[in-house]
Design an enzyme around this catalytic site. Structure first.
Site, PDB file in Angstrom:
ATOM      1  CE1 TYR A 295      -3.162   3.052   1.014  1.00 16.30           C
ATOM      2  CE2 TYR A 295      -1.552   3.564   2.851  1.00 16.30           C
ATOM      3  CZ  TYR A 295      -2.526   4.029   2.082  1.00 16.30           C
ATOM      4  OH  TYR A 295      -2.987   5.122   2.297  1.00 16.30           O
TER       5      TYR A 295
ATOM      6  CE  LYS B 295      -9.884   3.637   7.238  1.00 17.22           C
ATOM      7  NZ  LYS B 295      -8.966   4.914   7.536  1.00 17.22           N
TER       8      LYS B 295
END
Length: 323
Positions: A143, A183
């Site tokens: 990421y 999330k």
């Protein structure tokens, strides 16, 4: 009425930014997976003037060539720091961002986008957003690497003379605030702490596995989503002409500080248990992050950032209204 195109508008920061646009009298073109707009209670009360599916955006822009867009605020990306599908990250975090950059360049539209403090890796090189240091950074995960690649690409485009009329990328540190429940495990420790307090009256924190650092004394730069949104509006309104900037408070605080602020906001007595950091993340766990904020301040941003106690109190107040 000015019109902003906001990607990731069904997500955490994107939805809160759209909410702030409503308060400022700005029209919002909301870009995200369409189904998400109907699923999340945090969207109640937000006016999305137009909703465009993220996979249809560029075709839609071609069909809407006469539409005047005053700014693109690009918050849409895979934000899961545990994501290991490199091809997916390349497509979503790099190529999609590149297409938006090129669109804004061709149409002369200001562009603001989300980078990440994950680009700093273990912090061995510090947290200085001096762009001359960017090629030496070593993210710890795929990421962070995807965000690093786009930052580097943006600077290469600038050297080639191909940029939007103004552009700013922001390396978000630990952002917390209302609207992040979707999330799940990637949500802030404030939300997890609040949930644990309601369920059991206790909060679990990771032990320290590093000599010289006590349990709970690991430090992060926690920043309220309200402050993040204020900076993004500043970047468009000023405007910031160009650059990649840190976005934290510039003041690291401990996880103990954070959890105590949540206990205070809920009015519950402090009860904390320390557990082992999972083996799978232990070698990549950050013990300290703190944004250097000199460059953003040099651009003229002088508003003070919200402290943890005030931020937790404000966040918990909004969470309580959903109970």
């Amino acid at each position: 009425m000015a019109t902003y195109l906001v990607t990731g508008a069904a997500g955490f920061i994107g939805a809160r930014f759209a909410e702030s646009c409503n308060a400022r009298g700005l029209s919002v073109i909301a870009v995200d997976e369409k189904a998400l707009f109907a699923k999340r209670p945090e969207h109640q009360g937000i006016r999305f003037d137009q909703v465009v599916d993220r996979d249809e955006l560029f075709d839609w822009l071609t069909r809407s060539s006469s539409l005047k867009i005053d700014a693109v605020v690009h918050m849409g990306a895979c934000a899961n720091t545990m994501e290991t599908d490199v091809e997916f990250l390349r497509r979503v975090n790099i190529e999609y961002s590149q297409k938006l950059w090129n669109y804004c360049t061709s149409k002369k539209i200001p562009f603001v986008y989300a980078s990440s403090a994950a680009t700093y890796g273990d912090g061995a090189m510090g947290y200085d957003d001096d762009e001359s240091l960017i090629h030496g950074l070593k993210p710890l995960n795929d990421y962070g690497n995807s965000k690093q690649i786009f930052d580097q690409w943006a600077l290469e485009q600038e050297k080639a003379g191909s940029t939007p009329p103004s552009w700013a990328g922001f390396k978000f540190f630990n952002v917390y605030g209302f609207g992040e429940r979707h999330k799940e495990r990637m949500a802030s420790v404030i939300l997890h702490s609040y949930d644990q307090i309601l369920k059991a009256g206790r909060v679990k924190l990771f032990k320290s596995h590093r000599p010289g650092i006590n349990d709970g004394e690991q430090k992060r730069d926690f920043i309220a989503v309200e402050d993040v949104i204020g900076v993004m509006h500043f970047a468009v309104d000023k405007p910031i002409r160009r650059g990649i900037f840190n976005l934290g408070t510039g003041c690291a605080q401990t996880f103990l500080d954070l959890v105590r602020a949540v206990f205070e906001a809920t009015g519950k007595p402090e009860q904390i248990d320390f557990i082992d950091t999972p083996i799978e993340i232990r070698d990549k766990y950050q013990y300290f992050t703190e944004a250097r904020m000199d460059r953003l301040k040099a651009e003229g941003y002088s508003k003070p950032f919200m402290g943890l106690r005030d931020g937790a109190k404000k966040y918990v107040s909004r969470l309580e209204k959903l109970r």
